[in-house]
Write an enzyme that holds these catalytic residues in place. Structure first.
Site, PDB file in Angstrom:
ATOM      1  CE1 TYR A  68      -2.890  31.484 -25.291  1.00  0.00           C
ATOM      2  CE2 TYR A  68      -3.336  29.447 -24.104  1.00  0.00           C
ATOM      3  CZ  TYR A  68      -2.916  30.101 -25.245  1.00  0.00           C
ATOM      4  OH  TYR A  68      -2.513  29.373 -26.333  1.00  0.00           O
ATOM      5  CE  LYS A  74       2.442  44.081 -34.163  1.00  0.00           C
ATOM      6  NZ  LYS A  74       3.191  43.909 -35.435  1.00  0.00           N
ATOM      7  CG  ASP A 124       5.421  41.765 -37.069  1.00  0.00           C
ATOM      8  OD1 ASP A 124       6.205  42.033 -36.133  1.00  0.00           O
ATOM      9  OD2 ASP A 124       4.928  42.661 -37.799  1.00  0.00           O
ATOM     10  CG  ASP A 174      -0.023  28.544 -28.314  1.00  0.00           C
ATOM     11  OD1 ASP A 174       0.388  27.389 -28.106  1.00  0.00           O
ATOM     12  OD2 ASP A 174      -1.065  28.795 -28.955  1.00  0.00           O
ATOM     13  CG  ASP A 229       2.896  24.866 -32.204  1.00  0.00           C
ATOM     14  OD1 ASP A 229       3.234  24.530 -31.059  1.00  0.00           O
ATOM     15  OD2 ASP A 229       1.845  24.464 -32.755  1.00  0.00           O
TER      16      ASP A 229
END
Ligand code: IPM
Ligand code: MG
Length: 367
Positions: free
Chosen positions: A141, A191, A223, A247, A251
């Protein structure tokens, strides 16, 4: 000592839900004999319209001087076509960065019989109580270099994923601390099979584990974590991860509860703390008095827990919310045997419930 609260209602339904959150804050402060000083500051599209800047300097300053910020929501279609630096969202991102609010706490918890609202099977989600801790001021970000460069036809869009060791350390530490106050299980998500920043992240997390022997640390690739969240969410207690993974996963975790309109969040840093609903500004229903104020009210609960170190106050607010939900709902979560009420009325009902709370209120620790 008087506690200073900076209120930044922002756009869309921000104003109406924050009004109810603030009423609960004042009622609880009264219950505990705390003095508060409330100041309002513009942020987002409202601030842009007033001052030409989605985060005017006095808003950033007001946030810095306050003990805590209560924020509503930012954004709306009116500002969606503006250049990047003027977008309401930039105001929020600059506030997070400016106050170094690096630890974002997003609980995904099922409130009472709202289990029916989830799109997942009841037996999969029942009893779910997950805390997603998202790094909020670093990673892709904010990494440099960034931008869109070059001539049309050969342009390059560029962002940089960078994490320094101190940045990883401080967020992973928050992860361990919070896990040790919950279920003693911390899952670090990265990751590391592809990204060096994640290899370092995993190493730092492993190194810190010895300081928290009571917490069981595990690692998942992002993942797989996304898949596991949907497959068997109850395996998770506390998750700690970077900015973009957090982020996305927060959700997904929110949808397990079926009612994103209910979820609060805290963003905590060296220089302040900000509390806001996870939901957005919902411009389509703004001003109609039908929005769900419970995420703002529960954010106030988090404010008492984390800024004032009063977990008891948070528990009282949560119980009042659960009790109210058994009879009354806003339209987004309406149920078969409950009465549908508006935003202001839901606030009234939670306040009534709080006033009726007969349990003895413990005196908060002095600090
Ligand atoms: C969030 C939002 C923000 C983010 C946007 C509005 C900038 O999606 O708080 O999760 O990406 O951080
Ligand atoms: Mg998001």
């Amino acid at each position: 000592m008087t506690k200073r609260i900076a209120v930044m209602s922002g756009d869309g339904i921000g104003a109406e839900v924050t009004r109810e959150g603030l009423r609960v804050l004042e009622a609880m402060a009264g219950k505990f004999g705390m003095a508060t000083e409330i100041s309002h500051f513009p942020i987002g599209g409202v601030a842009l319209d007033q001052t030409g800047d989605p985060l005017p300097p006095q808003t950033l300053e007001g946030g810095r001087e306050a003990d805590a910020i209560l924020l509503g929501a930012v954004g709306g279609p009116k500002w969606d076509t503006l250049e990047f630096s003027l977008r309401p969202e930039r105001g929020l991102l600059r506030l997070r960065a400016g106050l170094e609010l690096f630890a974002n706490l997003r609980p995904a918890q099922i409130y009472g019989d709202l289990v029916e609202a989830s799109t997942l099977k009841k037996e999969v989600v029942e009893g779910c109580d997950i805390m997603v801790i998202r790094e909020l001021t670093g990673g892709i970000y904010f990494g440099e270099p960034r931008g869109i460069k070059g001539e049309k036809g050969a342009r390059v869009g560029l962002n940089t994923l960078v994490y320094t060791e101190p940045e990883i350390e401080r967020i992973v530490k928050v992860g361990f601390e919070i896990a040790s106050k919950r279920g003693n299980k911390l899952c670090s998500v990265d990751k590391a099979n592809v990204l060096e920043s994640s290899v370092l992240w995993r190493e730092v997390a492993e190194e810190m584990a010895s300081q928290f022997p009571e917490v069981e640390l595990s690692h998942l690739y992002v993942d797989n974590a996304a898949m596991q969240l949907i497959r068997a969410p109850r395996q998770f207690d506390t998750i700690v991860t970077g900015n973009m993974f957090g982020d996305i996963l927060s959700d997904a975790a929110a949808m397990i509860t079926g009612s994103i309109g209910m979820l609060p969040s805290a963003s905590i840093g060296a220089d302040g703390a900000l509390y806001e609903p996870v939901h957005g500004s919902a411009p389509d229903i703004a001003g109609k008095d039908i929005a769900n104020p419970l995420a703002s009210i529960l954010s106030v609960g988090m404010l008492f827990r984390y800024t004032f170190d009063m977990p008891e106050a948070d528990r009282i607010i949560q119980s009042a919310v659960v009790a109210t939900l058994s009879k009354y709902r806003t339209v987004d979560i309406q149920g078969p045997n409950t009465k549908t009420v508006g935003c202001g009325e839901m606030g009234d009902l939670v306040l009534q419930q709080l006033a009726e709370t007969s349990e003895p209120i413990p005196v908060p620790a002095a600090h």
